[in-house]
Each structure stands twice: as C-alpha cells, then as structure tokens.
Design a protein around this motif. Structure first.
Motif, mmCIF file in Angstrom:
data_model
loop_
_atom_site.group_PDB
_atom_site.id
_atom_site.type_symbol
_atom_site.label_atom_id
_atom_site.label_comp_id
_atom_site.label_asym_id
_atom_site.label_seq_id
_atom_site.Cartn_x
_atom_site.Cartn_y
_atom_site.Cartn_z
ATOM 1 N N VAL A 59 -11.140 -0.051 9.824
ATOM 2 C CA VAL A 59 -11.717 0.861 10.820
ATOM 3 C C VAL A 59 -10.605 1.552 11.600
ATOM 4 C CG1 VAL A 59 -13.086 0.966 12.937
ATOM 5 C CG2 VAL A 59 -13.884 -0.407 11.003
ATOM 6 N N VAL A 60 -9.592 0.783 12.000
ATOM 7 C CA VAL A 60 -8.483 1.353 12.770
ATOM 8 C C VAL A 60 -7.678 2.326 11.910
ATOM 9 C CG1 VAL A 60 -6.433 0.835 14.153
ATOM 10 C CG2 VAL A 60 -8.379 -0.739 14.163
ATOM 11 N N THR A 61 -7.406 1.967 10.640
ATOM 12 C CA THR A 61 -6.656 2.890 9.780
ATOM 13 C C THR A 61 -7.432 4.177 9.535
ATOM 14 O OG1 THR A 61 -7.515 1.830 7.759
ATOM 15 C CG2 THR A 61 -5.405 1.040 8.609
ATOM 16 N N PHE A 93 -6.634 4.627 3.597
ATOM 17 C CA PHE A 93 -5.797 5.661 4.201
ATOM 18 C C PHE A 93 -4.305 5.342 4.224
ATOM 19 C CE2 PHE A 93 -9.765 7.305 6.037
ATOM 20 C CZ PHE A 93 -9.601 8.653 5.758
ATOM 21 N N VAL A 94 -3.909 4.074 4.185
ATOM 22 C CA VAL A 94 -2.474 3.775 4.253
ATOM 23 C C VAL A 94 -1.760 4.311 3.017
ATOM 24 C CG1 VAL A 94 -0.737 1.949 4.392
ATOM 25 C CG2 VAL A 94 -2.869 1.747 5.685
ATOM 26 N N GLY A 95 -2.308 4.015 1.828
ATOM 27 C CA GLY A 95 -1.684 4.487 0.600
ATOM 28 C C GLY A 95 -1.739 5.988 0.439
ATOM 29 N N LEU A 144 0.829 -1.207 0.000
ATOM 30 C CA LEU A 144 0.000 0.000 0.000
ATOM 31 C C LEU A 144 0.863 1.257 0.000
ATOM 32 C CD1 LEU A 144 -2.776 -1.073 2.536
ATOM 33 C CD2 LEU A 144 -3.030 -0.763 0.061
ATOM 34 N N GLY A 145 1.987 1.229 0.731
ATOM 35 C CA GLY A 145 2.892 2.370 0.703
ATOM 36 C C GLY A 145 3.469 2.612 -0.681
ATOM 37 N N LEU A 146 3.833 1.529 -1.369
ATOM 38 C CA LEU A 146 4.386 1.646 -2.719
ATOM 39 C C LEU A 146 3.345 2.148 -3.712
ATOM 40 C CD1 LEU A 146 6.489 -1.637 -2.983
ATOM 41 C CD2 LEU A 146 7.375 0.702 -2.932
ATOM 42 N N VAL A 147 2.149 1.550 -3.692
ATOM 43 C CA VAL A 147 1.151 1.898 -4.692
ATOM 44 C C VAL A 147 0.649 3.321 -4.465
ATOM 45 C CG1 VAL A 147 -0.948 1.070 -3.517
ATOM 46 C CG2 VAL A 147 -0.787 0.931 -5.993
ATOM 47 N N GLY A 148 0.549 3.754 -3.201
ATOM 48 C CA GLY A 148 0.142 5.127 -2.940
ATOM 49 C C GLY A 148 1.155 6.125 -3.471
ATOM 50 N N THR A 152 7.627 2.056 5.948
ATOM 51 C CA THR A 152 6.674 2.749 6.817
ATOM 52 C C THR A 152 5.298 2.108 6.740
ATOM 53 O OG1 THR A 152 7.878 4.832 6.498
ATOM 54 C CG2 THR A 152 5.636 4.987 7.355
ATOM 55 N N GLY A 153 4.870 1.753 5.527
ATOM 56 C CA GLY A 153 3.584 1.080 5.376
ATOM 57 C C GLY A 153 3.562 -0.250 6.111
#
Length: 353
Positions: free
Chosen positions: A333-335, A281-283, A90-94, A308-309
C-alpha cells in the motif's frame, strides 16, 4: 577522431565516478535507515542502545537486562535486513526485465511473473503445503513454480509466429497476469477460516512481518547470485536495448541470454514473493530513477538499482510500521502511494522531452 575518442573516454570516466559517488551515498543511507528501522517501533529504542545490543550479540557478550536486546536482535534486525534484501532483489529484477523486453514500463507484475508466484504461494498456504513456515520448501517452491509457469506461458505467447515482440510479451503478461490473479482471488474466497483469509489478503499486499533469522539465508543468497549473474551479463543487457540484430552483430548469443534472464528473473521473483508477498512499483520505479542519475549502462545501473531498492524498501517498511498507531499498513500500500505519483511524474517528464 582522436579528440572524439578522448571525449568519449572522459564521459565514461565521469559517469563511472558519478556512479561510484552515488553508490557510496546509498550505502551510507542504507546503514542509517537500517539503524532507524531497528530503533523505531511501538517502543522506541535509542540508537546507542541499538548498536550496543548488536555489538553484544556479535561479540557473544551477555545481553543487557530487560527486553531491548531481544526486540532489537530477534524482531527488528531480521525485518530490516529482509526489507533491504527484498528491495535490492526487486531493483535487480525490474532492471533485468526492462532490458529483456526493451520496455521501460515492464516489471515482474506487468509480465505476470508476480501473479504466477502469488498464485503458487497462495495455493500452498490455502492447501496447507506452506504450513512448515513462510520460507519452507512448500511455499518457496510453489512460488517459484508459479513464477516459472506464468512467465513460460507469457513467453510462449510472445514467440508465437516466430520472432520476438516486446509489445506482444507485455500484452500477454497483462492478460495472463490478470487471469492468474482471478484464480488467486477464487482460492482466497474458498478458505473457510476467516482469519486465514485476512492473513492471505494482507500478505498479498506485501508483508514483512514474518521476518526471522532463519528466513534470510535463501533470499539473500538468491539476490547475491542473481545479481552476480546479471552483472556478468551487463554488456549483453546493454546490447539487447539496441535490438536483437545489433546485439547478435556484437557477438551476443541473444537466445541464450534471454533464456538466462528468463530463468534468473523467475527464480528471484518466486523467492521474493515467497518471503514478502506481492510488493508493487519498486521494480518499475527504481530503474527509472537510477537511469536519470547514472545513465543506462547496466554495469553501473545494476548495483545502483539494487542499493536504491534496498534503501527505498527499508524506508517504506518504517513508514508501514509507524504511520498508524492502531495497526500496521501493508508494505504494498505504501509503495503504491509513493510509486504511482512518481511514475506519473517520470512519464510526464519523458513526454515533455
């Protein structure tokens, strides 16, 4: 002129050293959090026993008496590793999507990619194509096709009239994403099995509970391959942020690079949605935070965003599993609880700047 060149070199060296230090800290944090994630749960297992159980499994030694080795190796280690893999993806794709559309608010959800992947996966579950397993060919293939079709529609809308408009791409992504989400909701409501409906809804909010060793290979390989591709295109990503004409003037084949990013982000999003559901939200959040620390150079930003992701989602999954005594919270929900305030804070800082 020589002084200016020397100063630029010093700045680059300082940025590279800072990025290296940040990456080293993140690796240590990831190892610690993975250990904590395996240790904590409905029945806590001391850290020493966790590493002892992992060591016995890796060396082929006989498992200890009791159930702790089974809990550690068969249940918690795969889940913790899946959280790290999905978070890194998700960090990469964002990061890639934000460079692709030159918009710091872009992410797979905003562009409709996740909505398409979710629709494909839900269709596979509801219609029975995913019965062979969470990452069976039916489910992962349907999620990928949904992501590809969705982004193709968005891309076509953004290219109408010639040229390319990042604003039009975002608006088309929002519209098509909402439309596909409506179809997904309709499919969920058509299921006759109430238990299946609850399961699909829980999965749509993000769920890593189905993790097992057999599911890790495909997402791990996809994250590594897409990460290597993006890293090899880091200079092109930097050029894209300066505009298509400037990028072309620097020797970047803009059309080819956009096609590569389009396919890579669709493939990665489809695979991630297939194994974890929709985690928002992560990305969107991770690239923002990483830019504040290491700057916007994608040669440093991409690996730091991936780490970081991974750290973030492992921590989030621990909270989702342990926050309530009676039930497990969906990861999404938590993110959302963490991501929405963080995004508003970052937005406020940008407006003040």
């Amino acid at each position: 002129m020589a002084v200016l060149s020397l100063r630029r070199k010093q700045d680059r060296d300082t940025s590279a050293a800072r990025a290296g230090l940040v990456a080293a800290v993140l690796v240590v944090a990831l190892v610690v959090l993975l250990t904590v994630a395996v240790s904590l749960g409905s029945s806590s297992i001391p850290v020493g026993q966790v590493w002892a159980a992992v060591g016995r499994k890796l060396t082929g030694a006989a498992p200890a008496a009791g159930t702790s080795d089974v809990i550690v190796w068969q249940l918690r280690v795969p889940r913790a590793l899946l959280a790290a893999i999905v978070g890194a993806g998700l960090g990469l794709v964002g990061t890639a999507v934000q460079a692709l559309v030159r918009n710091p608010l872009a992410d797979p959800y905003l562009l409709g990619i996740s909505s398409g992947a979710s629709l494909g996966a839900v269709a596979a579950i509801v219609l029975g194509a995913g019965a062979g397993g969470l990452l069976g060919l039916g489910l992962s293939g349907a999620a990928f096709v949904g992501a590809l079709v969705s982004f193709s529609l968005v891309w076509t809308m953004a290219r109408r009239g010639g040229g390319f408009s990042p604003l039009r791409l975002v608006l088309a992504g929002v519209g098509i994403g909402q439309f596909l989400s409506g179809i997904t909701s309709y499919l969920v409501l058509q299921t006759a099995d109430e238990q299946q409906t609850r399961g699909v809804l829980f999965w749509l909010m993000g769920n890593l509970g189905g993790a097992k060793w057999s599911l890790l290979a495909v997402p791990a390989a996809t994250v590594v391959l897409v990460g290597l591709l993006l890293q090899s295109r880091a200079r092109g990503l930097n050029a894209l942020l300066m505009g298509d004409e400037t990028a072309a003037g620097l020797g970047v084949d803009v059309a080819r690079l956009r096609r590569e990013l389009f396919v890579a982000t669709s493939v990665l999003t489809g695979v991630l949605v297939a194994v974890s559901g929709a985690i928002g939200f992560v990305g969107l959040m991770v690239p923002h935070v990483c830019r504040l620390v290491v700057g916007g150079d994608h040669r440093r930003l991409l690996p730091v965003a991936a780490l970081t992701g991974a750290v973030l989602l492992v921590a989030v999954d621990v909270v989702a599993r342990t926050a309530l005594d009676t039930q497990e919270l969906p990861v999404g929900v938590v993110t959302a609880f963490i991501g929405a305030p963080t995004l508003l804070y970052l937005l406020d800082r940008r407006l003040e700047a």
